[in-house]
Design an enzyme around this catalytic site. Structure first.
Site, PDB file in Angstrom:
ATOM      1  N   ASP A 175       3.323  -2.234  12.682  1.00 21.07           N
ATOM      2  CA  ASP A 175       2.877  -1.472  11.514  1.00 21.07           C
ATOM      3  C   ASP A 175       1.510  -2.109  11.293  1.00 21.07           C
ATOM      4  O   ASP A 175       1.271  -2.743  11.137  1.00 21.07           O
ATOM      5  CB  ASP A 175       4.369  -0.770  10.444  1.00 21.07           C
ATOM      6  CG  ASP A 175       2.760   0.203   9.434  1.00 21.07           C
ATOM      7  OD1 ASP A 175       1.855   0.853  10.082  1.00 21.07           O
ATOM      8  OD2 ASP A 175       3.651   0.750   8.744  1.00 21.07           O
ATOM      9  N   LYS A 196      -5.155   5.753  10.329  1.00 21.23           N
ATOM     10  CA  LYS A 196      -6.550   5.025   9.435  1.00 21.23           C
ATOM     11  C   LYS A 196      -7.357   5.169  10.157  1.00 21.23           C
ATOM     12  O   LYS A 196      -8.013   6.023  10.176  1.00 21.23           O
ATOM     13  CB  LYS A 196      -6.138   3.650   8.134  1.00 21.23           C
ATOM     14  CG  LYS A 196      -4.853   3.583   7.491  1.00 21.23           C
ATOM     15  CD  LYS A 196      -4.851   3.059   6.576  1.00 21.23           C
ATOM     16  CE  LYS A 196      -3.962   3.458   5.377  1.00 21.23           C
ATOM     17  NZ  LYS A 196      -4.181   4.263   3.970  1.00 21.23           N
ATOM     18  N   TYR A 254       5.831  -1.326   3.115  1.00 16.67           N
ATOM     19  CA  TYR A 254       5.264  -0.517   2.620  1.00 16.67           C
ATOM     20  C   TYR A 254       5.094  -0.024   4.261  1.00 16.67           C
ATOM     21  O   TYR A 254       3.961  -0.823   4.822  1.00 16.67           O
ATOM     22  CB  TYR A 254       3.992   0.104   1.986  1.00 16.67           C
ATOM     23  CG  TYR A 254       3.615   1.370   2.000  1.00 16.67           C
ATOM     24  CD1 TYR A 254       4.665   2.205   1.240  1.00 16.67           C
ATOM     25  CD2 TYR A 254       2.764   1.782   2.650  1.00 16.67           C
ATOM     26  CE1 TYR A 254       4.597   3.635   1.054  1.00 16.67           C
ATOM     27  CE2 TYR A 254       2.302   3.326   1.923  1.00 16.67           C
ATOM     28  CZ  TYR A 254       3.009   4.374   1.523  1.00 16.67           C
ATOM     29  OH  TYR A 254       2.757   5.438   1.494  1.00 16.67           O
ATOM     30  N   TYR A 284       0.217  10.542  -5.685  1.00 20.62           N
ATOM     31  CA  TYR A 284       1.303   9.995  -6.743  1.00 20.62           C
ATOM     32  C   TYR A 284       0.936  10.303  -8.145  1.00 20.62           C
ATOM     33  O   TYR A 284       0.569   9.734  -9.023  1.00 20.62           O
ATOM     34  CB  TYR A 284       1.440   8.085  -6.317  1.00 20.62           C
ATOM     35  CG  TYR A 284       0.757   8.395  -4.991  1.00 20.62           C
ATOM     36  CD1 TYR A 284       2.523   8.064  -3.873  1.00 20.62           C
ATOM     37  CD2 TYR A 284       0.172   7.175  -4.359  1.00 20.62           C
ATOM     38  CE1 TYR A 284       2.728   8.273  -2.975  1.00 20.62           C
ATOM     39  CE2 TYR A 284       0.226   7.298  -2.695  1.00 20.62           C
ATOM     40  CZ  TYR A 284       1.057   7.548  -2.168  1.00 20.62           C
ATOM     41  OH  TYR A 284       1.419   6.816  -1.086  1.00 20.62           O
TER      42      TYR A 284
END
Ligand code: PLP
Length: 423
Positions: A245, A274, A144, A16
């Protein structure tokens, strides 16, 4: 040899950031336990667990051993037409932990890809069930789910970071972000938008996708478990799949093994990533129920149409098995509870800070929400001066440390957070 920062700045993209005017990067040469070591020898207490992943800390002996042992056998082999102990061992461990209705595992190579696969599963399921009009998803504002195209299409289209792609993204339905906070009272009126949308459009809707309990990069918001419970019931009522999620929340982070357990619900499809591989090697998984898998097998393609080159990479699977073995000891429960208690006690003072909107803690996540966006480069530099690694974004200064962090190290993190918001 020192790290060539000029080369890095000139040629290498970081997450980003602009290539023309990048944010500064800090050269890390080693990581141990909860510490990152900079090239100049300075050690920083890590408050990020490398974006939620390194839950057991860095350079962990059991995780190192798992990778080394697997490396001596094979680093990689294709998964098409082949299987290997590393994948089977991992999936056995994973299925023993997840909600009991989830029985099938697709090993993906990153969280975003796990979300892509989840969406594919939902669409292919309805195709298999002969209901081809069900091609839309419902998602939540402030949600997200990753940076690839199908995942971006279910991220918040207004406040999220992918707004410039809206015209080329698949168009889905978005509901207001859940307003009732975790620990506050629940306002059942919050379910009306979902109820109305499902009533009117359920024939077009394949699935509702959401981050259970914690909306992460859309604002680090903790919402009421009743919302998720009611959403599950509405999905059942209107024949819509529920995709949870759990990429950020899975494996103990919120104080439950999976965040959906706060609501005692089971999703039809679940994504994990993760912490799955203890922060060692990129790996994620999409799990689904027998019902979903059966539906997919009735679709025109019969198989699930996904199969990346590095699917079920043996090194990643081996380290993930070792990571899940540590999770299975259950020690994370006391660790996360202690972190939660300490974060609550030590961050409370930050509420007095000028410009602080709210301080909130859930499990091993501590958040200071500011009224305005923070200057990331300036704050980052200040944190490094204070001996900690904390990476704010937008108006959020937050930590989600490794579960093995010591009380003294955690105090260093909270003291640094207090220093920057109170000074
Ligand atoms: N879903 C959630 C809830 C996430 O927090 C993230 C990453 O932060 C993703 C998906 C994407 O995962 P990855 O960065 O591994 O692609």
């Amino acid at each position: 040899m020192s790290i060539n920062l000029a080369f890095d700045r000139e040629h290498i993209w970081h997450p980003y950031t602009s290539m023309i005017d990048p944010l500064p990067v800090y050269p890390v040469v080693a990581a141990n336990g909860c510490e990152l070591e900079l090239e100049n020898g300075q050690k920083l207490v890590d408050g990020t667990a490398s974006w939620w992943s390194a839950v057991h800390g860095y350079n962990h002996p059991a995780l190192n051993a798992a990778v080394t042992e697997q490396l001596s056998k094979m680093a990689h082999v294709m998964f098409g037409g082949i299987t290997h102990p590393s994948a089977v061992n991992l999936c056995q461990r994973l299925l023993a932990m997840v909600p009991t209705n989830l029985t099938k595992v697709f090993l993906a190579d990153s969280g975003s890809i796990a979300v892509e696969v989840a969406i594919k599963m939902a669409l292919q399921y309805w195709q298999g069930k002969g209901n081809k009009s069900k091609q839309k998803l419902i998602s939540l504002r402030k949600g997200y789910h990753g940076d690839t195209f199908a995942a971006m299409a279910v991220c918040d289209p207004v406040d999220g970071m992918h707004g410039m792609f809206n015209d080329v993204l698949a168009q889905h339905y978005f509901l207001p972000a859940p307003e009732s906070a975790f620990g506050a009272s629940f306002d059942s009126k919050a379910m009306q938008p979902l109820q109305q949308l499902l009533q009117q459009e359920h024939q077009q809707i394949a699935a509702l996708i959401l981050e259970p309990i914690v909306q992460g990069y859309g604002g680090m918001r903790f919402y009421h478990p009743e919302y998720l419970k009611a959403a599950r019931a509405l999905c059942d009522q209107y024949q819509v799949l529920l995709i949870c999620d759990e990429i950020a929340t899975g494996f103990g982070r919120t104080g439950k093994l999976f965040a959906c357990e706060h609501s005692q619900i089971q999703p039809d499809i679940m994504c994990v990533g993760k912490a799955l591989s203890g922060g060692y090697i990129t790996l994620a998984a999409t799990l689904c129920s027998d019902e979903v898998a059966d539906g997919i097998s009735l679709s025109d393609a019969k198989g699930l149409m996904h199969g990346p080159t590095f699917m079920a990479n043996p090194l990643a699977c081996a380290v993930a098995s070792a990571s899940l073995d540590i999770i299975a000891t259950g020690q994370w429960q006391q660790q996360v509870a202690a972190i939660e208690q300490q974060l609550k006690a030590e961050l409370a003072q930050c509420k007095q800070g000028p410009g602080v909107k709210e301080v909130r803690v859930l499990g091993a996540i501590g958040v200071i929400e500011m009224v305005n966006k923070v200057d990331v480069a300036k704050l980052q530099q200040r944190f490094v001066e204070l001996g900690v690694w904390i990476r704010p974004f937008n108006n959020l200064i937050y930590v989600m440390p490794s579960f093995i962090i010591s009380s003294a190290q955690l105090s260093q993190l909270t003291a640094a957070m207090a220093a920057v918001v109170l000074e």
